[in-house]
Design a protein around this motif. Structure first.
Motif, PDB file in Angstrom:
ATOM      1  N   GLU A 227       0.814  -1.489  -0.279  1.00 63.21           N
ATOM      2  CA  GLU A 227       0.042   0.251  -0.110  1.00 63.21           C
ATOM      3  C   GLU A 227       1.231   1.567  -0.114  1.00 63.21           C
ATOM      4  OE1 GLU A 227      -3.365   2.251   2.922  1.00 63.21           O
ATOM      5  OE2 GLU A 227      -2.607  -0.368   3.561  1.00 63.21           O
TER       6      GLU A 227
ATOM      7  N   LYS B 192       1.282   3.829  -3.276  1.00 62.94           N
ATOM      8  CA  LYS B 192       0.599   5.294  -3.255  1.00 62.94           C
ATOM      9  C   LYS B 192       1.688   6.355  -3.593  1.00 62.94           C
ATOM     10  CE  LYS B 192      -3.534   4.096  -0.508  1.00 62.94           C
ATOM     11  NZ  LYS B 192      -4.166   4.346   1.066  1.00 62.94           N
TER      12      LYS B 192
ATOM     13  N   PRO C  85      -9.195   1.667   1.542  1.00 57.01           N
ATOM     14  CA  PRO C  85      -7.906   1.916   1.671  1.00 57.01           C
ATOM     15  C   PRO C  85      -6.801   1.444   1.056  1.00 57.01           C
ATOM     16  CG  PRO C  85      -7.967   1.040   3.913  1.00 57.01           C
ATOM     17  CD  PRO C  85      -9.778   0.615   3.265  1.00 57.01           C
ATOM     18  N   GLN C  86      -7.049   0.406   0.144  1.00 57.73           N
ATOM     19  CA  GLN C  86      -5.784  -0.392  -0.881  1.00 57.73           C
ATOM     20  C   GLN C  86      -6.288   0.083  -2.066  1.00 57.73           C
ATOM     21  OE1 GLN C  86      -5.534  -3.690   2.516  1.00 57.73           O
ATOM     22  NE2 GLN C  86      -4.271  -4.384   0.672  1.00 57.73           N
ATOM     23  N   THR C  87      -8.075   0.439  -2.434  1.00 55.02           N
ATOM     24  CA  THR C  87      -8.779   0.859  -3.482  1.00 55.02           C
ATOM     25  C   THR C  87      -8.656   2.291  -3.812  1.00 55.02           C
ATOM     26  OG1 THR C  87      -9.939  -0.693  -3.139  1.00 55.02           O
ATOM     27  CG2 THR C  87     -10.281   0.846  -5.165  1.00 55.02           C
ATOM     28  N   VAL C  88      -7.574   2.377  -5.380  1.00 55.03           N
ATOM     29  CA  VAL C  88      -7.346   3.776  -5.539  1.00 55.03           C
ATOM     30  C   VAL C  88      -7.944   3.806  -6.101  1.00 55.03           C
ATOM     31  CG1 VAL C  88      -5.529   5.504  -6.122  1.00 55.03           C
ATOM     32  CG2 VAL C  88      -5.534   3.880  -4.107  1.00 55.03           C
TER      33      VAL C  88
ATOM     34  N   THR D 131      -8.201   7.723  -1.834  1.00 55.13           N
ATOM     35  CA  THR D 131      -8.410   6.639  -2.199  1.00 55.13           C
ATOM     36  C   THR D 131      -9.704   6.442  -1.296  1.00 55.13           C
ATOM     37  OG1 THR D 131      -6.234   6.153  -0.640  1.00 55.13           O
ATOM     38  CG2 THR D 131      -7.581   4.845   0.614  1.00 55.13           C
TER      39      THR D 131
END
Length: 264
Positions: A180, A184, A212-215, A207
């Motif tokens: 992550e 990022k 939170p791990q999907t942008v 985000t």
């Protein structure tokens, strides 16, 4: 005695068949190796350098080329193709990304089909090349191409941008656990560089609130040419290489958008 002779005959026949199959496989491997070498040393090299003299050594006279480019039908004679190659700035001189990839080669006796991909300028060509062995030499006798620039590996396209209007899209990246911070950070560098591009009007990475791990990246370009230029830029290529193995399925899901006043 008859039984012994029959067994001996069957054994000899089996050995002969095995030898024939082995010879056939070896011949196919040799042919694949020869075609691979032709593609690497003449086809890709000739296109990259704009060398029609080198290219002419792999084509059979009268070969025709068909397919589509940017959604438009493509049909040329070999002479027309060579004329175009001679009168354009070669990929080598342009300084833009060029990459030739051999995806698959299948050989059946004196015929063969090579599936390849050529990335050059703002195009990504998926090609099927038909070969025929003539007087002991493998020659390209037919060429089929399709421009898949909006469907490059690592992207899942659900639309095609239009060249004469703004190109808008949303790119979604699902980061694998443990990567992550790295992804990022690389994306932030990408964001800064992209917003400095002349043709880029907006490049904003966010985000997803509940993941939170999907942008999710919102991008706006002046036109399709600006978008294609972005995709082949040094910072974009560096990012795509960096995230390999760090995002789910090595894919960036891309959805192209249409402005409301153009969606009627």
């Amino acid at each position: 005695m008859k039984t012994v002779l029959l067994i001996a005959f069957l054994s000899c026949t089996l050995q002969l068949l095995k030898a024939q199959n082995k010879t056939k496989m070896e011949t196919q491997k040799e042919s694949i190796a020869v075609i691979s070498q032709l593609l690497e040393s003449r086809y890709f090299k000739g296109i990259y350098e704009g060398d029609t003299t080198l290219l002419s050594t792999i084509y059979y006279p009268g070969t025709l080329l068909f397919g589509d480019v940017k959604g438009q039908a493509y049909a040329k004679t070999l002479e027309q193709y060579f004329d175009g190659v001679q009168n354009r700035i070669s990929p080598k001189k342009s300084g833009k990304l060029f990459k030739g990839e051999i995806l698959n080669i299948r050989v059946v006796n004196s015929i063969a089909v090579a599936e390849i991909k050529v990335t050059m300028y703002d195009f990504v060509y998926h090609e099927f090349l038909s070969f025929h062995r003539i007087d002991g030499s493998w020659l390209l006798v037919n060429k089929m191409i399709s421009d898949i620039a909006d469907q490059t590996p690592g992207e899942k396209s659900t639309g095609t941008p239009v060249a004469d209007i703004k190109t808008l899209l949303i790119a979604t990246i699902h980061i694998l656990p443990r990567f992550e911070k790295e992804v990022k950070g690389a994306l932030k560098t990408m964001e800064i560089a992209s917003n400095k591009e002349i043709g880029c009007e907006q490049f904003v990475a966010n985000t997803q609130k509940d993941s939170p791990q999907t942008v999710v990246v919102y991008e706006v370009y002046k036109n399709n040419e600006a978008f294609q230029s972005h995709k082949t830029s040094p910072h974009a290529n560096a990012f795509f290489e960096f995230v390999k193995g760090k995002i789910i399925n090595n894919k960036i899901e891309t959805v192209f958008l249409t402005e409301l006043d153009r969606s009627k």
